[in-house]
Design a protein around this motif. Structure first.
Motif, PDB file in Angstrom:
ATOM      1  N   ILE A 178       0.840  -1.209   0.000  1.00  0.00           N
ATOM      2  CA  ILE A 178       0.000   0.000   0.000  1.00  0.00           C
ATOM      3  C   ILE A 178       0.868   1.249   0.000  1.00  0.00           C
ATOM      4  O   ILE A 178       0.641   2.196  -0.774  1.00  0.00           O
ATOM      5  N   PHE A 179       1.881   1.259   0.841  1.00  0.00           N
ATOM      6  CA  PHE A 179       2.757   2.429   0.944  1.00  0.00           C
ATOM      7  C   PHE A 179       3.481   2.687  -0.374  1.00  0.00           C
ATOM      8  O   PHE A 179       3.624   3.831  -0.804  1.00  0.00           O
ATOM      9  N   ASN A 180       3.920   1.613  -1.027  1.00  0.00           N
ATOM     10  CA  ASN A 180       4.612   1.767  -2.314  1.00  0.00           C
ATOM     11  C   ASN A 180       3.668   2.280  -3.397  1.00  0.00           C
ATOM     12  O   ASN A 180       4.071   3.073  -4.258  1.00  0.00           O
ATOM     13  N   LYS A 181       2.401   1.835  -3.363  1.00  0.00           N
ATOM     14  CA  LYS A 181       1.442   2.320  -4.356  1.00  0.00           C
ATOM     15  C   LYS A 181       1.085   3.786  -4.117  1.00  0.00           C
ATOM     16  O   LYS A 181       0.845   4.536  -5.062  1.00  0.00           O
ATOM     17  N   LEU A 182       1.071   4.189  -2.857  1.00  0.00           N
ATOM     18  CA  LEU A 182       0.875   5.609  -2.574  1.00  0.00           C
ATOM     19  C   LEU A 182       2.019   6.429  -3.164  1.00  0.00           C
ATOM     20  O   LEU A 182       1.817   7.548  -3.632  1.00  0.00           O
ATOM     21  N   GLY A 183       3.212   5.860  -3.130  1.00  0.00           N
ATOM     22  CA  GLY A 183       4.388   6.576  -3.618  1.00  0.00           C
ATOM     23  C   GLY A 183       4.601   6.480  -5.114  1.00  0.00           C
ATOM     24  O   GLY A 183       5.646   6.913  -5.621  1.00  0.00           O
ATOM     25  N   ASN A 184       3.621   5.936  -5.837  1.00  0.00           N
ATOM     26  CA  ASN A 184       3.720   5.850  -7.298  1.00  0.00           C
ATOM     27  C   ASN A 184       4.010   7.233  -7.888  1.00  0.00           C
ATOM     28  O   ASN A 184       3.384   8.229  -7.529  1.00  0.00           O
ATOM     29  N   SER A 263       2.685  19.716   6.775  1.00  0.00           N
ATOM     30  CA  SER A 263       3.601  19.031   5.855  1.00  0.00           C
ATOM     31  C   SER A 263       3.135  17.606   5.584  1.00  0.00           C
ATOM     32  O   SER A 263       3.207  17.128   4.444  1.00  0.00           O
ATOM     33  N   THR A 264       2.631  16.899   6.604  1.00  0.00           N
ATOM     34  CA  THR A 264       2.089  15.543   6.392  1.00  0.00           C
ATOM     35  C   THR A 264       0.891  15.595   5.465  1.00  0.00           C
ATOM     36  O   THR A 264       0.752  14.757   4.567  1.00  0.00           O
ATOM     37  N   ILE A 265       0.019  16.569   5.674  1.00  0.00           N
ATOM     38  CA  ILE A 265      -1.152  16.725   4.810  1.00  0.00           C
ATOM     39  C   ILE A 265      -0.719  17.011   3.377  1.00  0.00           C
ATOM     40  O   ILE A 265      -1.205  16.394   2.423  1.00  0.00           O
ATOM     41  N   GLN A 266       0.194  17.934   3.216  1.00  0.00           N
ATOM     42  CA  GLN A 266       0.639  18.329   1.878  1.00  0.00           C
ATOM     43  C   GLN A 266       1.347  17.197   1.144  1.00  0.00           C
ATOM     44  O   GLN A 266       1.284  17.104  -0.074  1.00  0.00           O
ATOM     45  N   GLN A 267       2.012  16.312   1.885  1.00  0.00           N
ATOM     46  CA  GLN A 267       2.772  15.232   1.266  1.00  0.00           C
ATOM     47  C   GLN A 267       1.914  14.016   0.922  1.00  0.00           C
ATOM     48  O   GLN A 267       2.387  13.105   0.232  1.00  0.00           O
ATOM     49  N   MET A 268       0.663  13.966   1.379  1.00  0.00           N
ATOM     50  CA  MET A 268      -0.204  12.827   1.083  1.00  0.00           C
ATOM     51  C   MET A 268      -0.385  12.679  -0.422  1.00  0.00           C
ATOM     52  O   MET A 268      -0.853  13.595  -1.100  1.00  0.00           O
ATOM     53  N   PRO A 269       0.010  11.527  -1.001  1.00  0.00           N
ATOM     54  CA  PRO A 269      -0.126  11.343  -2.451  1.00  0.00           C
ATOM     55  C   PRO A 269      -1.584  11.101  -2.843  1.00  0.00           C
ATOM     56  O   PRO A 269      -2.311  10.385  -2.149  1.00  0.00           O
ATOM     57  N   ILE A 270      -2.010  11.708  -3.946  1.00  0.00           N
ATOM     58  CA  ILE A 270      -3.358  11.480  -4.467  1.00  0.00           C
ATOM     59  C   ILE A 270      -3.287  11.203  -5.968  1.00  0.00           C
ATOM     60  O   ILE A 270      -2.502  11.824  -6.679  1.00  0.00           O
ATOM     61  N   PRO A 271      -4.097  10.259  -6.469  1.00  0.00           N
ATOM     62  CA  PRO A 271      -4.093   9.953  -7.904  1.00  0.00           C
ATOM     63  C   PRO A 271      -4.781  11.063  -8.698  1.00  0.00           C
ATOM     64  O   PRO A 271      -5.788  11.634  -8.254  1.00  0.00           O
ATOM     65  N   ALA A 272      -4.254  11.364  -9.859  1.00  0.00           N
ATOM     66  CA  ALA A 272      -4.853  12.403 -10.712  1.00  0.00           C
ATOM     67  C   ALA A 272      -6.275  12.045 -11.097  1.00  0.00           C
ATOM     68  O   ALA A 272      -7.140  12.919 -11.238  1.00  0.00           O
ATOM     69  N   SER A 273      -6.558  10.743 -11.252  1.00  0.00           N
ATOM     70  CA  SER A 273      -7.902  10.314 -11.665  1.00  0.00           C
ATOM     71  C   SER A 273      -8.945  10.642 -10.608  1.00  0.00           C
ATOM     72  O   SER A 273     -10.107  10.918 -10.924  1.00  0.00           O
ATOM     73  N   PHE A 274      -8.547  10.635  -9.338  1.00  0.00           N
ATOM     74  CA  PHE A 274      -9.490  10.942  -8.265  1.00  0.00           C
ATOM     75  C   PHE A 274      -9.875  12.413  -8.285  1.00  0.00           C
ATOM     76  O   PHE A 274     -11.016  12.767  -7.970  1.00  0.00           O
ATOM     77  N   VAL A 275      -8.968  13.264  -8.663  1.00  0.00           N
ATOM     78  CA  VAL A 275      -9.214  14.706  -8.695  1.00  0.00           C
ATOM     79  C   VAL A 275     -10.306  15.057  -9.695  1.00  0.00           C
ATOM     80  O   VAL A 275     -11.025  16.049  -9.531  1.00  0.00           O
ATOM     81  N   THR A 276     -10.450  14.245 -10.733  1.00  0.00           N
ATOM     82  CA  THR A 276     -11.432  14.546 -11.795  1.00  0.00           C
ATOM     83  C   THR A 276     -12.761  13.820 -11.596  1.00  0.00           C
ATOM     84  O   THR A 276     -13.677  13.996 -12.402  1.00  0.00           O
ATOM     85  N   ALA A 326      -9.486   3.271  -3.136  1.00  0.00           N
ATOM     86  CA  ALA A 326      -8.770   2.036  -3.477  1.00  0.00           C
ATOM     87  C   ALA A 326      -8.760   1.797  -4.981  1.00  0.00           C
ATOM     88  O   ALA A 326      -7.750   1.353  -5.547  1.00  0.00           O
ATOM     89  N   GLN A 327      -9.877   2.092  -5.624  1.00  0.00           N
ATOM     90  CA  GLN A 327      -9.939   1.925  -7.083  1.00  0.00           C
ATOM     91  C   GLN A 327      -8.939   2.848  -7.781  1.00  0.00           C
ATOM     92  O   GLN A 327      -8.258   2.440  -8.729  1.00  0.00           O
ATOM     93  N   HIS A 328      -8.860   4.074  -7.329  1.00  0.00           N
ATOM     94  CA  HIS A 328      -7.986   5.051  -7.972  1.00  0.00           C
ATOM     95  C   HIS A 328      -6.509   4.791  -7.677  1.00  0.00           C
ATOM     96  O   HIS A 328      -5.650   5.059  -8.512  1.00  0.00           O
ATOM     97  N   TYR A 329      -6.208   4.264  -6.487  1.00  0.00           N
ATOM     98  CA  TYR A 329      -4.814   3.940  -6.148  1.00  0.00           C
ATOM     99  C   TYR A 329      -4.359   2.612  -6.746  1.00  0.00           C
ATOM    100  O   TYR A 329      -3.176   2.322  -6.747  1.00  0.00           O
ATOM    101  N   GLY A 330      -5.313   1.804  -7.198  1.00  0.00           N
ATOM    102  CA  GLY A 330      -4.973   0.507  -7.767  1.00  0.00           C
ATOM    103  C   GLY A 330      -4.750  -0.569  -6.733  1.00  0.00           C
ATOM    104  O   GLY A 330      -3.990  -1.518  -6.954  1.00  0.00           O
ATOM    105  N   PHE A 331      -5.436  -0.466  -5.562  1.00  0.00           N
ATOM    106  CA  PHE A 331      -5.327  -1.511  -4.549  1.00  0.00           C
ATOM    107  C   PHE A 331      -6.110  -2.737  -4.996  1.00  0.00           C
ATOM    108  O   PHE A 331      -7.102  -2.640  -5.711  1.00  0.00           O
ATOM    109  N   THR A 332      -5.701  -3.905  -4.524  1.00  0.00           N
ATOM    110  CA  THR A 332      -6.467  -5.134  -4.767  1.00  0.00           C
ATOM    111  C   THR A 332      -7.611  -5.198  -3.758  1.00  0.00           C
ATOM    112  O   THR A 332      -7.672  -4.415  -2.806  1.00  0.00           O
TER     113      THR A 332
END
Length: 333
Positions: A178-184, A263-276, A326-332
């Motif tokens: 999960i952590f690695n997928k967040l860091g995509n 800084s923790t909030i700002q560093q949270m990774p988000i997928p571009a697809s979720f933004v749209t 989960a769908q946007h991050y690509g989790f199983t």
């Protein structure tokens, strides 16, 4: 002298060094590469590596900030550079704490460090070994009745990479995945959609414990973080992400378990697809808004009633947010 110079150093060093800022000591220090981290405990660890022999083991109980603080990155690198394996287990101070005088029982010890959130570092000194392995536990919370079983229950996950920037509290393969997928690299950071001004805003408590809530209205309490957004869509994105179990987990594995920082909030990774995904964002935000009255909480703090919002009271909504994320991050599944 005989151990260090005749036998090459100690086989084992175990320590509970002082947690004291260098500004509070009255003597000078020379030849320490971790001196900029500004605490005696990191110097004790560095010194132990200087006087222990190759293939020795060192074990220290130190402050939790060794795992994530930017100021202590030099300490993490110092340890990994000299060691082939590093075991990191981290412990909260609620409901119980590692030191025996922690927890809810009143302590007669006037030293406040007994209530510290702490990390136990165990490492094998082996400079010639090129395989650098950092193994981390989760950030443990436990009840007093579980104390006798705590160390037996520790499990580690392996981060095999030289000089990891942070020692995130990951305890198994799923959490690492999960952590690695967040860091995509295709994900952007939440800070991109946060502005210095704007009509849309969210407020969050700056010292969460068991939940994090981000609300688009004034909470009228002290200790708040306010985020501003240029548009409604940006606020909806942040509102859904910050109220998710996923963000709470991200904060727990990468922070100190008490302070929530911008800084923790700002560093949270988000997928571009979720933004749209504007339609879904509006639906989820409305469900949160409709549950406001049910989720409003209050407690007495220093004689004053402090109000908060706990969306964990409507777990079905938070679960729905997590499933969409989960769908946007690509989790199983």
């Amino acid at each position: 002298y005989q151990i260090i110079h005749d036998k090459g150093g100690f086989d084992v060093i175990i320590g509970n060094p002082p947690y004291v800022a260098l500004s509070k000591i009255e003597y000078s220090l020379k030849n320490y590469e971790t001196v900029d981290a500004n605490n005696l405990y990191n110097l004790a660890q560095e010194r132990s590596l200087q006087i222990s022999k190759d293939e020795s083991y060192n074990g220290f109980i130190v402050m939790l900030n060794i795992c994530f603080s930017k100021d202590y990155e030099i300490v993490r690198k110092c340890i990994v550079k000299r060691c082939s394996k590093v075991f990191i287990s981290s412990f909260d101070n609620i409901p119980d704490g590692l030191f025996s005088s922690s927890g809810k029982e009143e302590s007669k010890n006037t030293n406040k460090v007994v209530s510290q959130r702490v990390t136990i570092c165990i490492y094998k000194k082996e400079q010639n070994n090129q395989i650098k392995e950092v193994l981390t536990s989760k950030f443990y919370r436990w009840n007093r009745e579980f104390r006798n079983f705590l160390f037996e229950a520790i499990s580690y996950s392996s981060i095999i990479r030289p000089n990891p920037i942070n020692w995130s509290a990951l305890s198994n393969d799923i959490s690492v995945s999960i952590f690695n997928k967040l860091g995509n690299k295709s994900n952007q950071q939440l800070g991109v959609i946060i502005s210095k001004s704007g009509n849309e805003f969210l407020q969050l408590g700056a010292t969460p414990r068991y939940f994090i809530s981000a609300v688009p209205f004034e909470m009228n309490r002290s200790g708040l973080i306010e985020l501003r957004f240029n548009g409604l869509l940006q606020r909806l994105v942040a509102e859904c992400v910050l109220n998710s179990n996923l963000f709470y987990w991200y904060w727990r594995v990468s922070g100190d378990g008490f302070h929530l920082t911008k800084s923790t909030i700002q560093q949270m990774p988000i997928p571009a697809s979720f933004v749209t995904d504007s339609n879904k964002l509006k639906i989820l935000s409305k469900k949160l808004a409709d549950s406001k009255d049910l989720c409003t909480t209050q407690k007495l703090n220093k004689g004053k009633i402090v109000y908060n919002v706990n969306y964990n009271k409507v777990p079905s909504i938070i679960d729905e947010i997590d499933k969409v994320l989960a769908q946007h991050y690509g989790f199983t599944d």
